[in-house]
Motif scaffolding. Structure first.
Motif, short mmCIF file in Angstrom:
data_model
loop_
_atom_site.label_atom_id
_atom_site.label_comp_id
_atom_site.label_asym_id
_atom_site.label_seq_id
_atom_site.Cartn_x
_atom_site.Cartn_y
_atom_site.Cartn_z
N ALA A 192 0.91 -1.08 -0.20
CA ALA A 192 -0.01 0.05 0.12
C ALA A 192 0.79 1.23 -0.03
CB ALA A 192 -0.93 -0.04 1.33
N LEU A 193 0.40 2.33 -0.56
CA LEU A 193 1.10 3.54 -0.59
C LEU A 193 1.04 4.15 0.99
CD1 LEU A 193 -0.43 5.10 -4.01
CD2 LEU A 193 1.80 4.27 -3.43
N THR A 194 2.20 4.88 1.20
CA THR A 194 2.16 5.04 2.61
C THR A 194 2.06 6.89 2.64
OG1 THR A 194 4.43 6.21 2.21
CG2 THR A 194 4.48 3.85 2.84
N SER A 195 1.76 7.24 3.80
CA SER A 195 1.24 8.87 3.81
C SER A 195 2.17 9.66 3.12
CB SER A 195 1.09 9.12 5.46
OG SER A 195 2.25 9.12 6.19
N ASP A 196 3.35 9.49 3.24
CA ASP A 196 4.33 10.23 2.66
C ASP A 196 4.12 9.94 1.16
OD1 ASP A 196 5.78 10.82 5.15
OD2 ASP A 196 7.36 9.57 5.06
N ASP A 197 3.89 8.79 0.56
CA ASP A 197 3.85 8.73 -0.96
C ASP A 197 2.49 9.52 -1.24
OD1 ASP A 197 5.59 6.96 -1.01
OD2 ASP A 197 4.30 4.99 -0.59
N TYR A 198 1.69 9.73 -0.58
CA TYR A 198 0.29 10.46 -0.86
C TYR A 198 0.70 11.94 -0.72
CZ TYR A 198 -2.91 6.29 -0.83
OH TYR A 198 -3.43 5.24 -1.25
N ASN A 199 1.63 12.43 0.24
CA ASN A 199 2.01 13.85 0.08
C ASN A 199 2.53 14.10 -1.03
OD1 ASN A 199 0.71 14.15 2.97
ND2 ASN A 199 2.50 13.52 3.77
N ASN A 200 3.60 13.26 -1.41
CA ASN A 200 4.36 13.61 -2.48
C ASN A 200 3.61 13.45 -3.66
OD1 ASN A 200 6.86 13.61 -1.13
ND2 ASN A 200 7.20 11.41 -1.34
N ILE A 201 2.50 12.47 -3.87
CA ILE A 201 1.61 12.50 -5.08
C ILE A 201 0.92 13.94 -5.22
CG2 ILE A 201 -0.38 11.76 -6.00
CD1 ILE A 201 0.55 8.81 -5.00
N CYS A 202 0.43 14.43 -3.93
CA CYS A 202 -0.28 15.56 -4.02
C CYS A 202 0.28 16.80 -4.43
CB CYS A 202 -1.14 16.01 -2.73
SG CYS A 202 -2.25 14.68 -2.14
#
Length: 343
Positions: A324-334
């Motif tokens: 699963a994508l981590t919270s850091d991954d989602y922050n970088n995606i945004c």
């Protein structure tokens, strides 16, 4: 007195029995008559249908060559099952009799007639005075209409003082060429075809610029100013930037695997729909990145970020090794999306 009442009761009962027997006999006669009438009507309809089949066979000449088609599809059979148009009811290329030719005469009417005869009958029902044109006539009309519109377009182009052209060898998602180009895609062959088209449209002296996707062979040997498509160049810059940024490259790989899992597994897809329903969110699907489609990476990451919570919940309920994508991954995606969307 009592004996008289008993006698009268017996008389009435006997009269009632006689009336009931008479009514039953009359009802039985009426029922038999109705059965006979229905049977006769059924036999008449069947005979009429048989006559109709024979008439269609006679009027339509019931042969593929005469109908100018390759085959006639049997609507009640598997896709590979075809019938010849003859009256023998045989499969094309087979000696087995068609299974529906005798059991369902009304089906055989459609199988024997062919789609062309069905269309003729349909049009005749709408307007008996209309005569359908032949295949050759339709082809001639289409070609004439094409030439007519082409001449109109040529006349409009001839009025303009300058023309800028764009050129690309477009292909479909299945790599099928939209325009057939039998020669090798060399600079000489491409230049020859473009020069011929400019001569045909009478614009050879009016062309001021040729825009292409950056392929050097597209603009050579024409002595024209060559410009590279800005949108295509921008797309290449973004793709290269993503590849050269290790964090984004890793996120992109993880996102592709995640999307591929949900799009290839019906269980995972159903679980994602169920989670979205429980969260009272609209059901949406993940979008897979396509290498040759512009903006597909952006659309994939945007949908992954939008469905982050439902996807995480669905993965937790499924037994899978997909990370699963981590919270850091989602922050970088945004952060990446905000840059790519020019917001």
């Amino acid at each position: 007195m009592h004996s008289e009442l008993e006698a009268e009761r017996e008389r009435l009962q006997a009269q009632r029995r006689r009336d009931l027997d008479k009514l039953k006999a009359e009802s039985e006669e009426e029922l038999n008559a109705e059965r006979k009438r229905l049977q006769e009507r059924k036999e008449e309809q069947l005979a009429s249908l048989k006559l109709e089949v024979r008439q269609y066979e006679k009027d339509s000449a019931v042969h593929l060559e005469e109908l100018d088609v390759d085959s006639s599809r049997c609507f009640s059979c598997p896709p590979l099952c075809y019938m010849t148009m003859g009256s023998s009811g045989l499969h094309k290329g087979s000696t087995e009799r068609h299974p529906h030719s005798l059991a369902f005469p009304q089906h055989r009417v459609f199988a024997v007639m062919g789609m062309r005869q069905v269309l003729r009958d349909f049009v005749a029902t709408l307007d008996p005075t209309y005569v359908l044109p032949t295949r050759k006539a339709v082809k001639a009309m289409a070609e004439a209409k094409y030439q007519q519109e082409k001449e109109k377009a040529k006349a409009e182009v001839l009025k303009v003082p300058a023309v800028s052209l764009t050129a690309d060898m477009w292909t479909s998602l299945n790599m099928d060429a939209y325009l057939k180009f039998p020669q090798a895609h060399t600079a000489e062959n491409l230049a020859c075809v473009k020069s011929s088209l400019m001569e045909e449209w009478g614009i050879k002296s009016k062309v001021t610029c040729l825009v292409t996707d950056g392929a050097s062979a597209c603009g050579k040997n024409l002595k024209l100013r060559h410009a590279v498509c800005i949108a295509h160049t921008l797309n290449l810059v973004v793709k290269k930037a993503l590849e050269l940024t290790p964090v984004l490259s890793t996120i992109r790989t993880k996102a592709r695997k995640l999307v591929g899992y949900f799009r290839s597994s019906t269980t995972a897809n159903e679980k994602l729909d169920l989670v979205q329903e429980h969260m009272r969110k609209p059901k949406k699907k993940l979008i897979q990145e396509v290498e040759t489609r512009w903006n597909s990476t952006f659309q994939m990451l945007e949908r992954v970020a939008e469905l982050g919570e439902p996807v995480g919940a669905a993965l937790a309920a499924l037994q899978t090794d997909i990370p699963a994508l981590t919270s850091d991954d989602y922050n970088n995606i945004c952060a990446c999306l905000s840059i790519l969307s020019f917001s």
